[in-house]
Every structure is written in structure tokens, then in C-alpha cells.
Scaffold this motif. Structure first.
Motif, PDB file in Angstrom:
ATOM      1  N   TYR A  57      39.840 -11.493  13.075  1.00 17.78           N
ATOM      2  CA  TYR A  57      41.165 -11.375  12.474  1.00 17.78           C
ATOM      3  C   TYR A  57      41.379 -12.279  11.269  1.00 17.78           C
ATOM      4  CZ  TYR A  57      41.891  -8.912  16.848  1.00 17.78           C
ATOM      5  OH  TYR A  57      41.769  -8.043  17.900  1.00 17.78           O
ATOM      6  N   GLY A  58      40.398 -13.114  10.962  1.00 22.62           N
ATOM      7  CA  GLY A  58      40.483 -13.970   9.780  1.00 22.62           C
ATOM      8  C   GLY A  58      41.613 -14.976   9.843  1.00 22.62           C
ATOM      9  N   MET A  59      41.939 -15.451  11.043  1.00 21.70           N
ATOM     10  CA  MET A  59      43.066 -16.370  11.222  1.00 21.70           C
ATOM     11  C   MET A  59      42.600 -17.819  11.257  1.00 21.70           C
ATOM     12  SD  MET A  59      45.304 -14.462  14.178  1.00 21.70           S
ATOM     13  CE  MET A  59      46.060 -12.856  13.885  1.00 21.70           C
ATOM     14  N   THR A  60      43.504 -18.714  10.859  1.00 19.17           N
ATOM     15  CA  THR A  60      43.268 -20.133  11.094  1.00 19.17           C
ATOM     16  C   THR A  60      43.341 -20.379  12.598  1.00 19.17           C
ATOM     17  OG1 THR A  60      45.626 -20.680  10.976  1.00 19.17           O
ATOM     18  CG2 THR A  60      44.368 -20.709   8.896  1.00 19.17           C
ATOM     19  N   ARG A  61      42.841 -21.511  13.027  1.00 18.89           N
ATOM     20  CA  ARG A  61      42.899 -21.812  14.463  1.00 18.89           C
ATOM     21  C   ARG A  61      44.333 -21.895  14.961  1.00 18.89           C
ATOM     22  NH1 ARG A  61      37.996 -25.810  16.393  1.00 18.89           N
ATOM     23  NH2 ARG A  61      36.303 -24.501  15.630  1.00 18.89           N
ATOM     24  N   ALA A  62      45.209 -22.422  14.130  1.00 25.19           N
ATOM     25  CA  ALA A  62      46.611 -22.546  14.538  1.00 25.19           C
ATOM     26  C   ALA A  62      47.241 -21.169  14.747  1.00 25.19           C
ATOM     27  CB  ALA A  62      47.394 -23.335  13.500  1.00 25.19           C
ATOM     28  N   LYS A  63      46.957 -20.238  13.830  1.00 32.65           N
ATOM     29  CA  LYS A  63      47.538 -18.896  13.966  1.00 32.65           C
ATOM     30  C   LYS A  63      46.904 -18.142  15.126  1.00 32.65           C
ATOM     31  CE  LYS A  63      49.078 -14.855  11.401  1.00 32.65           C
ATOM     32  NZ  LYS A  63      49.223 -14.227  10.064  1.00 32.65           N
ATOM     33  N   LEU A  64      45.600 -18.316  15.305  1.00 35.45           N
ATOM     34  CA  LEU A  64      44.937 -17.665  16.435  1.00 35.45           C
ATOM     35  C   LEU A  64      45.520 -18.170  17.750  1.00 35.45           C
ATOM     36  CD1 LEU A  64      42.778 -15.792  17.565  1.00 35.45           C
ATOM     37  CD2 LEU A  64      41.125 -17.664  17.367  1.00 35.45           C
ATOM     38  N   LYS A  65      45.823 -19.434  17.810  1.00 40.19           N
ATOM     39  CA  LYS A  65      46.424 -19.988  19.027  1.00 40.19           C
ATOM     40  C   LYS A  65      47.792 -19.368  19.273  1.00 40.19           C
ATOM     41  CE  LYS A  65      47.491 -24.380  21.308  1.00 40.19           C
ATOM     42  NZ  LYS A  65      47.388 -25.862  21.204  1.00 40.19           N
ATOM     43  N   ARG A  66      48.576 -19.180  18.221  1.00 36.65           N
ATOM     44  CA  ARG A  66      49.886 -18.544  18.383  1.00 36.65           C
ATOM     45  C   ARG A  66      49.738 -17.104  18.853  1.00 36.65           C
ATOM     46  NH1 ARG A  66      50.870 -21.147  13.417  1.00 36.65           N
ATOM     47  NH2 ARG A  66      50.865 -19.169  12.264  1.00 36.65           N
ATOM     48  N   LEU A  67      48.728 -16.409  18.308  1.00 37.91           N
ATOM     49  CA  LEU A  67      48.468 -15.038  18.748  1.00 37.91           C
ATOM     50  C   LEU A  67      48.119 -15.002  20.230  1.00 37.91           C
ATOM     51  CD1 LEU A  67      47.758 -12.012  18.494  1.00 37.91           C
ATOM     52  CD2 LEU A  67      45.503 -12.712  17.621  1.00 37.91           C
ATOM     53  N   VAL A  68      47.238 -15.882  20.661  1.00 41.17           N
ATOM     54  CA  VAL A  68      46.810 -15.895  22.055  1.00 41.17           C
ATOM     55  C   VAL A  68      47.980 -16.220  22.979  1.00 41.17           C
ATOM     56  CG1 VAL A  68      45.335 -17.071  23.745  1.00 41.17           C
ATOM     57  CG2 VAL A  68      44.400 -16.394  21.515  1.00 41.17           C
ATOM     58  N   PHE A  69      48.824 -17.162  22.570  1.00 40.00           N
ATOM     59  CA  PHE A  69      49.984 -17.486  23.396  1.00 40.00           C
ATOM     60  C   PHE A  69      50.943 -16.293  23.476  1.00 40.00           C
ATOM     61  CE2 PHE A  69      48.538 -21.770  23.455  1.00 40.00           C
ATOM     62  CZ  PHE A  69      49.233 -22.416  24.478  1.00 40.00           C
ATOM     63  N   ALA A  70      51.161 -15.601  22.355  1.00 38.88           N
ATOM     64  CA  ALA A  70      52.026 -14.412  22.355  1.00 38.88           C
ATOM     65  C   ALA A  70      51.427 -13.314  23.229  1.00 38.88           C
ATOM     66  CB  ALA A  70      52.219 -13.909  20.926  1.00 38.88           C
ATOM     67  N   PHE A  71      50.116 -13.167  23.158  1.00 38.17           N
ATOM     68  CA  PHE A  71      49.403 -12.174  23.974  1.00 38.17           C
ATOM     69  C   PHE A  71      49.562 -12.483  25.457  1.00 38.17           C
ATOM     70  CE2 PHE A  71      45.308 -11.332  26.159  1.00 38.17           C
ATOM     71  CZ  PHE A  71      45.279  -9.950  26.088  1.00 38.17           C
ATOM     72  N   ALA A  72      49.377 -13.746  25.829  1.00 36.58           N
ATOM     73  CA  ALA A  72      49.508 -14.142  27.226  1.00 36.58           C
ATOM     74  C   ALA A  72      50.950 -13.974  27.707  1.00 36.58           C
ATOM     75  CB  ALA A  72      49.054 -15.587  27.405  1.00 36.58           C
ATOM     76  N   GLN A  73      51.903 -14.321  26.859  1.00 42.65           N
ATOM     77  CA  GLN A  73      53.307 -14.188  27.235  1.00 42.65           C
ATOM     78  C   GLN A  73      53.685 -12.730  27.467  1.00 42.65           C
ATOM     79  OE1 GLN A  73      56.108 -15.770  24.353  1.00 42.65           O
ATOM     80  NE2 GLN A  73      57.594 -16.236  25.956  1.00 42.65           N
ATOM     81  N   ALA A  74      53.036 -11.809  26.737  1.00 44.03           N
ATOM     82  CA  ALA A  74      53.316 -10.379  26.881  1.00 44.03           C
ATOM     83  C   ALA A  74      52.686  -9.783  28.136  1.00 44.03           C
ATOM     84  CB  ALA A  74      52.816  -9.629  25.645  1.00 44.03           C
ATOM     85  N   GLY A  75      51.801 -10.545  28.787  1.00 46.47           N
ATOM     86  CA  GLY A  75      51.144 -10.051  29.992  1.00 46.47           C
ATOM     87  C   GLY A  75      49.647  -9.886  29.859  1.00 46.47           C
ATOM     88  N   GLY A  76      49.084 -10.290  28.714  1.00 50.68           N
ATOM     89  CA  GLY A  76      47.634 -10.236  28.524  1.00 50.68           C
ATOM     90  C   GLY A  76      46.930 -11.188  29.466  1.00 50.68           C
TER      91      GLY A  76
END
Length: 279
Positions: free
Chosen positions: A198-217
Motif C-alpha cells: 500500500y506504500g504507506m508509512t509505518r504510522a499510516k499502516l498502523k492506523r489502517l490496521v487499527f481501523a481494520f481490527a476495530q471493524a472486525g478484522g
């Protein structure tokens, strides 16, 4: 004991090079014991796969239902792999029908943009190449090559279809939350696919993963290969921080000198919580 699996592969039902039977035969030849067929936004190949396995009763291969769902998070196209869901689920069926319609609209827009650049017949040409498969950018790329507009598929993506180019159309995809939600409603497990792409910085990737987990991932796909070793280490940290499971998949599409090979050793998930535990 399970030693090799692959929970992310593609067939000609989307943008893979091998038919479902050929893919299953290749998986058996590669000593794969568990396989998830995860074509883009479709489950059309699963029935064929089950029929093939039924007619080849000597084949020792566990087939897991799957699909790689396209979605959007903060303007970025994200892929969520749904695994081990109920293929008869009505919510999932309606969702996939909507994605099929979205892909058709997306293809029409890509074709329109290409034709404005002088590439007449782009839609019909790409449709002829796709056949019964999900129509996508790789089919437009092949048409551009076969029609003599580009020297290679790599050149077609670099000039016309890759990220940020005119053929990179994202506006039709559902949200990350919707994609994860439909997998969960169908009784499956949602996996964030190839986080290294996804070409993300580590900070943005972390936000994505947290959003994914919060959604039920529930799981992250572990990046493979030496080129992605640093991202893999970071993903391992995120697995622990978010209390997520790990998934292993090659994202195999076709034989290639540089592309991934079919099959992954489960030893790579040592000391991690495997998403396939109990299947």
C-alpha cells in the motif's frame, strides 16, 4: 501435520493465469495441504474447485472458501481477503453482485478514458480477453499490448493503468468497514491482504490496521520474501499490539521469474497465532 498451505491465490475467474483445475493440480504438485481460492470480488471458481476435488477423491487437499474484496480506506484502495465463509450467505451474495456492477462501471470508465487518448475499442478488446473472468486492469493492459499500443504489460501499467494513472479508478469501491462487515456476517474471517503493497508509512499502516481490527478484522497477511523483511517485522509487532492472527498467502497469479510461487511453509508463522487453527 500441516506443513504447507496457501490462503491467497487467483485463477482465471479473476486475473490469474491458471484455470481452477490447473491451479488445484499445481497445488497438489507443490505439496500444499490447505488452499484458499481468493479471486477478486467473486466466488465463481469455488463450485468448480469442489466438483474437481469430488471427482478426484484421491487428492488430499483442504479447500477453504475465499475471495479478495476491493475496498477503500482514506482514499487508498485496500484488499481484504475473506476466508472460510458461508458461500450461500445472502448478504455476501448481494454484496458480490454489487461489486460486479461496480467493476463493470469501473471498466467502462477506464475504457472511456483510454478512448479519449485515441485507443478505440478498449472495452470490447478487454472484454474479449477477459472472457468469463472479472474484467480488470490486467485485461486492458493485455489489450494495449496485443493492439500494439504498448510494448509490454509493465509498460501499459506504468503509462496508463498503474497507481495514479488515468486507469487507476477507485471511486466505486465500498469502505473498509463494509468489506470486513460482510465477511463477518457470512461467518468468515477477514484478513488484511499484503500490507506491504500500500506504500504507506509505518504510522499510516498502523492506523489502517487499527481501523481494520476495530471493524472486525481478525488477521494480517504476513509479507513474504527478503525484499519485504522490514515490513514483515513491523507486521509481527502489529499482530501483537492488535491481538490479531496471522495468515499466509502467496498472492499467486501466474508463473513468473520475479513473482511469488505457489505455496507457503507454515513454519513462517512460528510463535504467531495462525488464522487456520481449528479448520
Amino acid at each position: 501435520m500441516l506443513q504447507r498451505l496457501d490462503l491467497h491465490v487467483h485463477s482465471t475467474c479473476s486475473d490469474g493465469a491458471l484455470s481452477v483445475p490447473d491451479l488445484l493440480e499445481r497445488a497438489l504438485a507443490a505439496d500444499i495441504q490447505t488452499l484458499a481460492l481468493t479471486d477478486h470480488d467473486t466466488i465463481k471458481g469455488l463450485e468448480t474447485a469442489r466438483e474437481w476435488l469430488s471427482s478426484n477423491s484421491e487428492a488430499r487437499l483442504q479447500l477453504i472458501s475465499g475471495s479478495e474484496l476491493s475496498c477503500v480506506w482514506q482514499g487508498v484502495t485496500i484488499h481484504v481477503v475473506g476466508l472460510n465463509f458461508d458461500v450461500q450467505n445472502a448478504v455476501l451474495g448481494a454484496y458480490l453482485q454489487g461489486l460486479d456492477h461496480a467493476r463493470s462501471e469501473r471498466a467502462e470508465l477506464i475504457a472511456s478514458r483510454l478512448e479519449k487518448q485515441g485507443f478505440k475499442g478498449a472495452l470490447a478488446g478487454a472484454q474479449a480477453i477477459a472472457g468469463e473472468a472479472q474484467l480488470g486492469r490486467p485485461h486492458f493492459a493485455r489489450w494495449l499490448v496485443e493492439a500494439g499500443h504498448c510494448d509490454s504489460m509493465n509498460a501499459a501499467f506504468k503509462r496508463w493503468l498503474g497507481r495514479g494513472k488515468l486507469g487507476d479508478v477507485k471511486v466505486f469501491w465500498p469502505s473498509l468497514e463494509e468489506a470486513v462487515g460482510v465477511v463477518v456476517q457470512a461467518g468468515g474471517v477477514a484478513v488484511l491482504a499484503h500490507p506491504q503493497h500500500y506504500g504507506m508509512t509505518r504510522a499510516k499502516l498502523k492506523r489502517l490496521v487499527f481501523a481494520f481490527a476495530q471493524a472486525g478484522g481478525r488477521a494480517l497477511e504476513l509479507p513474504l520474501g527478503k525484499d519485504h523483511a522490514d515490513v514483515a517485522l513491523y507486521v509481527r509487532r502489529l499482530l501483537d499490539e492488535c491481538e490479531l492472527s496471522v495468515s499466509l498467502g502467496s498472492d499467486f497469479h501466474a508463473d513468473s521469474e520475479w513473482g511469488p510461487r505457489l505455496g507457503v511453509d507454515v513454519a513462517l508463522a512460528r510463535n504467531l497465532n495462525p488464522v487456520w487453527a481449528g479448520w
